[in-house]
Design a protein around this motif. Structure first.
Motif, PDB file in Angstrom:
ATOM      1  N   UNK A 219       0.777  -1.238   0.000  1.00  0.00           N
ATOM      2  CA  UNK A 219       0.000   0.000   0.000  1.00  0.00           C
ATOM      3  C   UNK A 219       0.805   1.282   0.000  1.00  0.00           C
ATOM      4  N   UNK A 220       2.123   1.201  -0.170  1.00  0.00           N
ATOM      5  CA  UNK A 220       2.933   2.417  -0.220  1.00  0.00           C
ATOM      6  C   UNK A 220       2.510   3.278  -1.407  1.00  0.00           C
ATOM      7  N   UNK A 221       2.548   4.573  -1.223  1.00  0.00           N
ATOM      8  CA  UNK A 221       2.202   5.501  -2.306  1.00  0.00           C
ATOM      9  C   UNK A 221       3.442   5.712  -3.183  1.00  0.00           C
ATOM     10  N   UNK A 222       3.447   5.054  -4.318  1.00  0.00           N
ATOM     11  CA  UNK A 222       4.527   5.163  -5.299  1.00  0.00           C
ATOM     12  C   UNK A 222       3.895   5.627  -6.601  1.00  0.00           C
ATOM     13  N   UNK A 223       4.451   6.663  -7.197  1.00  0.00           N
ATOM     14  CA  UNK A 223       3.856   7.249  -8.393  1.00  0.00           C
ATOM     15  C   UNK A 223       4.730   6.977  -9.611  1.00  0.00           C
ATOM     16  N   UNK A 224       4.105   6.549 -10.692  1.00  0.00           N
ATOM     17  CA  UNK A 224       4.797   6.338 -11.960  1.00  0.00           C
ATOM     18  C   UNK A 224       4.817   7.654 -12.726  1.00  0.00           C
ATOM     19  N   UNK A 225       6.020   8.100 -13.083  1.00  0.00           N
ATOM     20  CA  UNK A 225       6.194   9.372 -13.790  1.00  0.00           C
ATOM     21  C   UNK A 225       6.635   9.062 -15.220  1.00  0.00           C
ATOM     22  N   UNK A 226       5.763   9.302 -16.168  1.00  0.00           N
ATOM     23  CA  UNK A 226       6.051   8.948 -17.558  1.00  0.00           C
ATOM     24  C   UNK A 226       7.114   9.858 -18.166  1.00  0.00           C
ATOM     25  N   UNK A 227       7.927   9.271 -19.043  1.00  0.00           N
ATOM     26  CA  UNK A 227       9.052   9.979 -19.658  1.00  0.00           C
ATOM     27  C   UNK A 227       8.629  11.049 -20.659  1.00  0.00           C
ATOM     28  N   UNK A 228       7.405  10.974 -21.143  1.00  0.00           N
ATOM     29  CA  UNK A 228       6.866  11.989 -22.064  1.00  0.00           C
ATOM     30  C   UNK A 228       7.739  12.169 -23.305  1.00  0.00           C
ATOM     31  N   UNK A 229       8.265  11.053 -23.816  1.00  0.00           N
ATOM     32  CA  UNK A 229       9.025  11.111 -25.048  1.00  0.00           C
ATOM     33  C   UNK A 229      10.467  11.554 -24.908  1.00  0.00           C
ATOM     34  N   UNK A 230      10.933  11.784 -23.694  1.00  0.00           N
ATOM     35  CA  UNK A 230      12.315  12.244 -23.518  1.00  0.00           C
ATOM     36  C   UNK A 230      13.301  11.094 -23.722  1.00  0.00           C
ATOM     37  N   UNK A 231      14.533  11.467 -24.065  1.00  0.00           N
ATOM     38  CA  UNK A 231      15.566  10.480 -24.374  1.00  0.00           C
ATOM     39  C   UNK A 231      16.029   9.752 -23.119  1.00  0.00           C
ATOM     40  N   UNK A 232      16.238   8.441 -23.254  1.00  0.00           N
ATOM     41  CA  UNK A 232      16.875   7.638 -22.211  1.00  0.00           C
ATOM     42  C   UNK A 232      17.349   6.350 -22.852  1.00  0.00           C
ATOM     43  N   UNK A 233      18.248   5.670 -22.187  1.00  0.00           N
ATOM     44  CA  UNK A 233      18.737   4.400 -22.714  1.00  0.00           C
ATOM     45  C   UNK A 233      19.244   3.529 -21.571  1.00  0.00           C
ATOM     46  N   UNK A 234      18.807   2.280 -21.566  1.00  0.00           N
ATOM     47  CA  UNK A 234      19.313   1.265 -20.642  1.00  0.00           C
ATOM     48  C   UNK A 234      20.247   0.360 -21.429  1.00  0.00           C
ATOM     49  N   UNK A 235      21.495   0.255 -20.997  1.00  0.00           N
ATOM     50  CA  UNK A 235      22.511  -0.459 -21.774  1.00  0.00           C
ATOM     51  C   UNK A 235      22.726  -1.842 -21.166  1.00  0.00           C
ATOM     52  N   UNK A 236      22.085  -2.825 -21.795  1.00  0.00           N
ATOM     53  CA  UNK A 236      22.213  -4.212 -21.344  1.00  0.00           C
ATOM     54  C   UNK A 236      23.165  -5.018 -22.212  1.00  0.00           C
ATOM     55  N   UNK A 237      23.314  -4.644 -23.498  1.00  0.00           N
ATOM     56  CA  UNK A 237      24.093  -5.443 -24.436  1.00  0.00           C
ATOM     57  C   UNK A 237      24.712  -4.527 -25.489  1.00  0.00           C
ATOM     58  N   UNK A 238      25.563  -5.062 -26.382  1.00  0.00           N
ATOM     59  CA  UNK A 238      26.219  -4.210 -27.382  1.00  0.00           C
ATOM     60  C   UNK A 238      25.253  -3.442 -28.281  1.00  0.00           C
ATOM     61  N   UNK A 239      24.086  -4.016 -28.589  1.00  0.00           N
ATOM     62  CA  UNK A 239      23.109  -3.295 -29.408  1.00  0.00           C
ATOM     63  C   UNK A 239      22.601  -2.054 -28.690  1.00  0.00           C
TER      64      UNK A 239
END
Length: 273
Positions: A219-239
Motif C-alpha cells: 500500500x505504499x504511495x509510489x507514483x509512476x512518472x512517464x518519460x513523455x518522449x524524452x531520451x533515455x537508454x538502458x545499456x544491457x548489451x552491445x546493441x
C-alpha cells in the motif's frame, strides 16, 4: 521569506554488476564510453545539474577501476563522492547493492539509479517532483521491451511492480509501463524501503524490483512518472550501447561544462586521469 531550505539530496548509483551480457565489452558498464564520456560521468554530470549534493557509487566487479573513476570525477567537479563495495556482488542481486548504497548515504532524501541507464535532466527533475512521495520514472512506449514492468491505477499510482520472474504466460504488457531505473525516495519512503530491502536480501539473489513490489503491494504511495518522449537508454548489451551512442542527447556533451572524458583502455587498467 521563511529562510528554510530543502534538505540535501543524495544519489546512489548501482554499479557493482558484471556486465555479462556485453560480450567482448564485458566489464563495468559504468566505464563504457558514450559520446566521449563514460556512463558514470554522464550520470554524475546530469545528477549534479539536477541539484544532487553528493553521490554514493556502489561497486563490485573491478571495483578499483570504478572507484578510481568516481574519485577522479568527484575531484574534477567538486561533487562529494563516496564508494560503497558490495563484496558479494557476484552472488547477490541488486537488492543487496541498493541496501549497501542507501546505508552508506547521508540521512535524508535519495535518488536510486542503476549504473547502466542514461537520462536527461528534465526527466530526473520530474522524478524528484515536490519531494513528498516516492516517484519512479516509466516509459509506456517501451512496455513491449524486455525488463521490469509496472502496473498503475487510473491516477498513476503503482499497484504492482513486476520483475521478469513475475511476468508469467498470462501476462500482457499492453496495460503496463516499463521501468526506467530511477526512483526518488523522500526520507520516510527511503527508510521504509531500507526495511523492506533488509528482509528481501534473505534471498541473496533478490533483485531490487522484489523490494519495490513488496512496497507497492503493502500500500505504499509510489507514483509512476512517464518519460513523455524524452531520451533515455538502458545499456544491457552491445546493441543497446550502439543505440545510446547514436542518440543526440548523449552524443555531444556541452563543452562548457569543463568535464574531461576518461580514456578507459585495457580491461583491468585504471582510467587515465
Amino acid at each position: 521569506m521563511s529562510g528554510t531550505t530543502e534538505p540535501e539530496l543524495t544519489a546512489v548509483i548501482l554499479a557493482a554488476g558484471l556486465g555479462s551480457r556485453m560480450g567482448a565489452l564485458h566489464g563495468p558498464k559504468g566505464l563504457l564510453e558514450v559520446g566521449g564520456r563514460v556512463l558514470l560521468e554522464h550520470q554524475m554530470r546530469v545528477l549534479a545539474a539536477c541539484g544532487v549534493a553528493r553521490i554514493v557509487v556502489v561497486t563490485g566487479h573491478q571495483a578499483d577501476r570504478v572507484e578510481a573513476a568516481a574519485a577522479g570525477l568527484g575531484l574534477r567537479t567538486d561533487i562529494p563522492v563516496a564508494c560503497a563495495r558490495n563484496p558479494g556482488f557476484a552472488d547477490t542481486g541488486t537488492a543487496m547493492s541498493a541496501l549497501i548504497g542507501l546505508r552508506a548515504a547521508a540521512p535524508g532524501d535519495a535518488l536510486l539509479l542503476e549504473g547502466d541507464t542514461l537520462l536527461t535532466a528534465p526527466s530526473i527533475i520530474d522524478a524528484i517532483g515536490d519531494r513528498t512521495e516516492i516517484r519512479t520514472l516509466t516509459d509506456r512506449r517501451a512496455r513491449w521491451e524486455q525488463g521490469s514492468k509496472i502496473l498503475t491505477d487510473g491516477d498513476g499510482r503503482v499497484s504492482d511492480w513486476l520483475h521478469s520472474r513475475h511476468q508469467g504466460p498470462g501476462f500482457s504488457p499492453e496495460d503496463a509501463t516499463k521501468t526506467v531505473n530511477l526512483t526518488y525516495l523522500p526520507a520516510v519512503g527511503r527508510s521504509r524501503l531500507e526495511r523492506v530491502l533488509a528482509a528481501a536480501v534473505c534471498d541473496l539473489k533478490a533483485p531490487l524490483e522484489f523490494a519495490f513490489r513488496d512496497l507497492a503491494l503493502a500500500g505504499a504511495r509510489i507514483w509512476a512518472i512517464e518519460m513523455a518522449g524524452r531520451a533515455w537508454c538502458e545499456i544491457d548489451d552491445p546493441d543497446d550501447l550502439a543505440r545510446a551512442r547514436a542518440m543526440p542527447a548523449f552524443r555531444d556533451p556541452p563543452a562548457s561544462t569543463g568535464w574531461v572524458a576518461f580514456q578507459t583502455s585495457e580491461p583491468g587498467a585504471p582510467p587515465a586521469l
